[in-house]
Each structure stands twice: as structure tokens, then as C-alpha cells.
Scaffold this active site. Structure first.
Site, short mmCIF file in Angstrom:
data_model
loop_
_atom_site.label_atom_id
_atom_site.label_comp_id
_atom_site.label_asym_id
_atom_site.label_seq_id
_atom_site.Cartn_x
_atom_site.Cartn_y
_atom_site.Cartn_z
N HIS A 23 4.30 2.99 1.29
CA HIS A 23 2.90 2.74 1.65
C HIS A 23 2.72 1.28 2.08
O HIS A 23 2.17 1.00 3.15
CB HIS A 23 1.99 3.06 0.46
N GLU A 24 3.20 0.36 1.25
CA GLU A 24 3.04 -1.07 1.57
C GLU A 24 3.92 -1.48 2.75
O GLU A 24 3.49 -2.26 3.60
CB GLU A 24 3.37 -1.92 0.34
N HIS A 27 2.26 -0.64 6.04
CA HIS A 27 1.28 -1.65 6.46
C HIS A 27 1.98 -2.82 7.15
O HIS A 27 1.53 -3.32 8.19
CB HIS A 27 0.52 -2.18 5.24
#
Length: 213
Positions: A23-24, A27
Site C-alpha cells: 500500500h505504502e 503511493h
């Protein structure tokens, strides 16, 4: 099937770490793609979970959720730094950067769902039950992270998308809430309102994933 705490940790550790890390990282990859190298220069564009773990949000809080029966699984990682002004188109590109995290969780949820279908085919195999439980955990954590992060509350991704979609006057008003966003989330969690908001959305996404898989 009653599991010990050690068994629960063994089943949940990989799905939780993968969900938060990707998820990170998503980004960071999206930000660099659209022109902001901040996360890359700080070593956050990586699949190394140690770079993204927050001791409280990634370890302590999810562990407490596992210990409390019926508790909504909740947690967070270290936010990836993004300089939206450095993006080629701050508003449009910024929305894609914010959406990249939840989209990565959707892709992982589909992958875990397919793995769950495979596990169910291993009828009687000694590895069936552990694989099935881990795949179920993978679906659950990724769907939960996706739905949670799409709530329109800054600094969640949904709040960021809304912030970058509003006219400047309304965006400035919403931006004032951002420093208190985590407090709002904790209060919603403590009062049970967060579960009430998320459960119908979780069931909707679970149903769609089951149909697709």
C-alpha cells in the site's frame, strides 16, 4: 476452530505486512511516476516492510484487535511523504497518488481470493487449512484497508482525493480537519460507529470479490 495467539500471529503476519508494505510502496511509486521523487529519495519506494512499519499502528494496535473478540481489525503504517506541489499536475496526479494505495489493496484482495479458491481445491491436504486461513486473512485485511482508506476523512486517501477534487475554498475548510483526522478515527472506532459505517461496505466488496473469483 480455536487458534492460539501464536497461531493467529503466524496466519496474519504475512498478509498484514504485505498489505501495508505494498500500500505504502504504491503511493511512492505513483508519486515518482508523476514527478515527485521525495519518497524515493527517502528510501520509501521499497518493498522492505521495515521501511514502512509504525511500531504502534502496524504492530501494537492490530495485535490488540486480534486479542479483543469481535474487534474491527485496525492499524496504519508510516505515511509516505508526498510533495504534491512537485507533481506535474498536482490535483489530477495527486488523486492518482492517493488512490494508488487502495488500488494496490484491491489487487492483493483479488490475489488472496484466488489463492483461497485454490486452497479449497486441496481437499484433505495437510496444507489446506493453514493456506485457507492465511488467504482468508489476506482478503480480510486488504478489503478492510481499502475501505478504511477510502473514507472521506483527511489524512486518509479518500480524504486526500476529496480534498484535491473540491474547489479551493471548500478544500481549505476540509484541510483544517486533517490534523485531527486520526483522533476522529479513534473516536469512531471506540464508539463502534466506524464498524457500523464499514461493515456494509466490507460485505459489498466481499460479495463482489467472491463473484469475480
Amino acid at each position: 476452530m480455536e487458534l492460539t495467539l501464536i497461531q493467529q500471529i503466524a496466519i496474519w503476519a504475512l498478509p498484514v505486512l504485505a498489505a501495508i508494505t505494498l500500500h505504502e510502496a504504491a503511493h511512492a511509486y505513483a508519486a515518482r511516476h508523476f514527478g515527485d521523487p521525495t519518497a524515493y529519495l527517502q528510501g520509501r519506494m521499497t518493498l522492505n516492510p521495515l521501511k514502512h512499519i509504525d511500531p504502534v499502528g502496524t504492530v501494537l494496535v492490530p495485535l490488540l484487535c486480534l486479542l479483543l473478540p469481535g474487534s474491527l481489525l485496525f492499524g496504519w503504517a508510516r505515511p509516505v511523504p508526498v510533495n504534491f506541489a512537485a507533481l506535474r499536475d498536482p490535483c489530477r496526479n495527486g488523486r492518482w497518488v492517493a488512490a494508488a494505495g487502495p488500488l494496490s489493496n484491491l489487487v492483493m484482495a483479488v490475489g488472496w481470493m484466488l489463492l483461497l479458491r485454490f486452497a479449497l481445491m486441496l481437499d484433505g491436504h495437510y496444507f489446506q487449512v493453514p493456506l485457507q486461513l492465511m488467504a482468508q486473512a489476506g482478503v480480510l485485511i486488504n478489503v478492510a484497508l481499502m475501505v478504511l482508506n477510502l473514507l472521506p476523512i483527511p489524512p486518509l486517501d479518500g480524504g486526500r482525493i476529496l480534498l484535491l477534487s473540491l474547489p479551493p475554498r471548500h478544500a481549505m475548510w476540509l484541510a483544517r480537519i486533517e490534523p485531527y483526522g486520526i483522533i476522529v478515527l479513534v473516536l469512531l472506532l471506540a464508539t463502534g460507529l466506524l464498524g457500523g459505517i464499514m461493515h456494509p461496505l466490507l460485505e459489498l466488496v466481499y460479495g463482489m470479490l467472491s463473484w469475480l473469483a
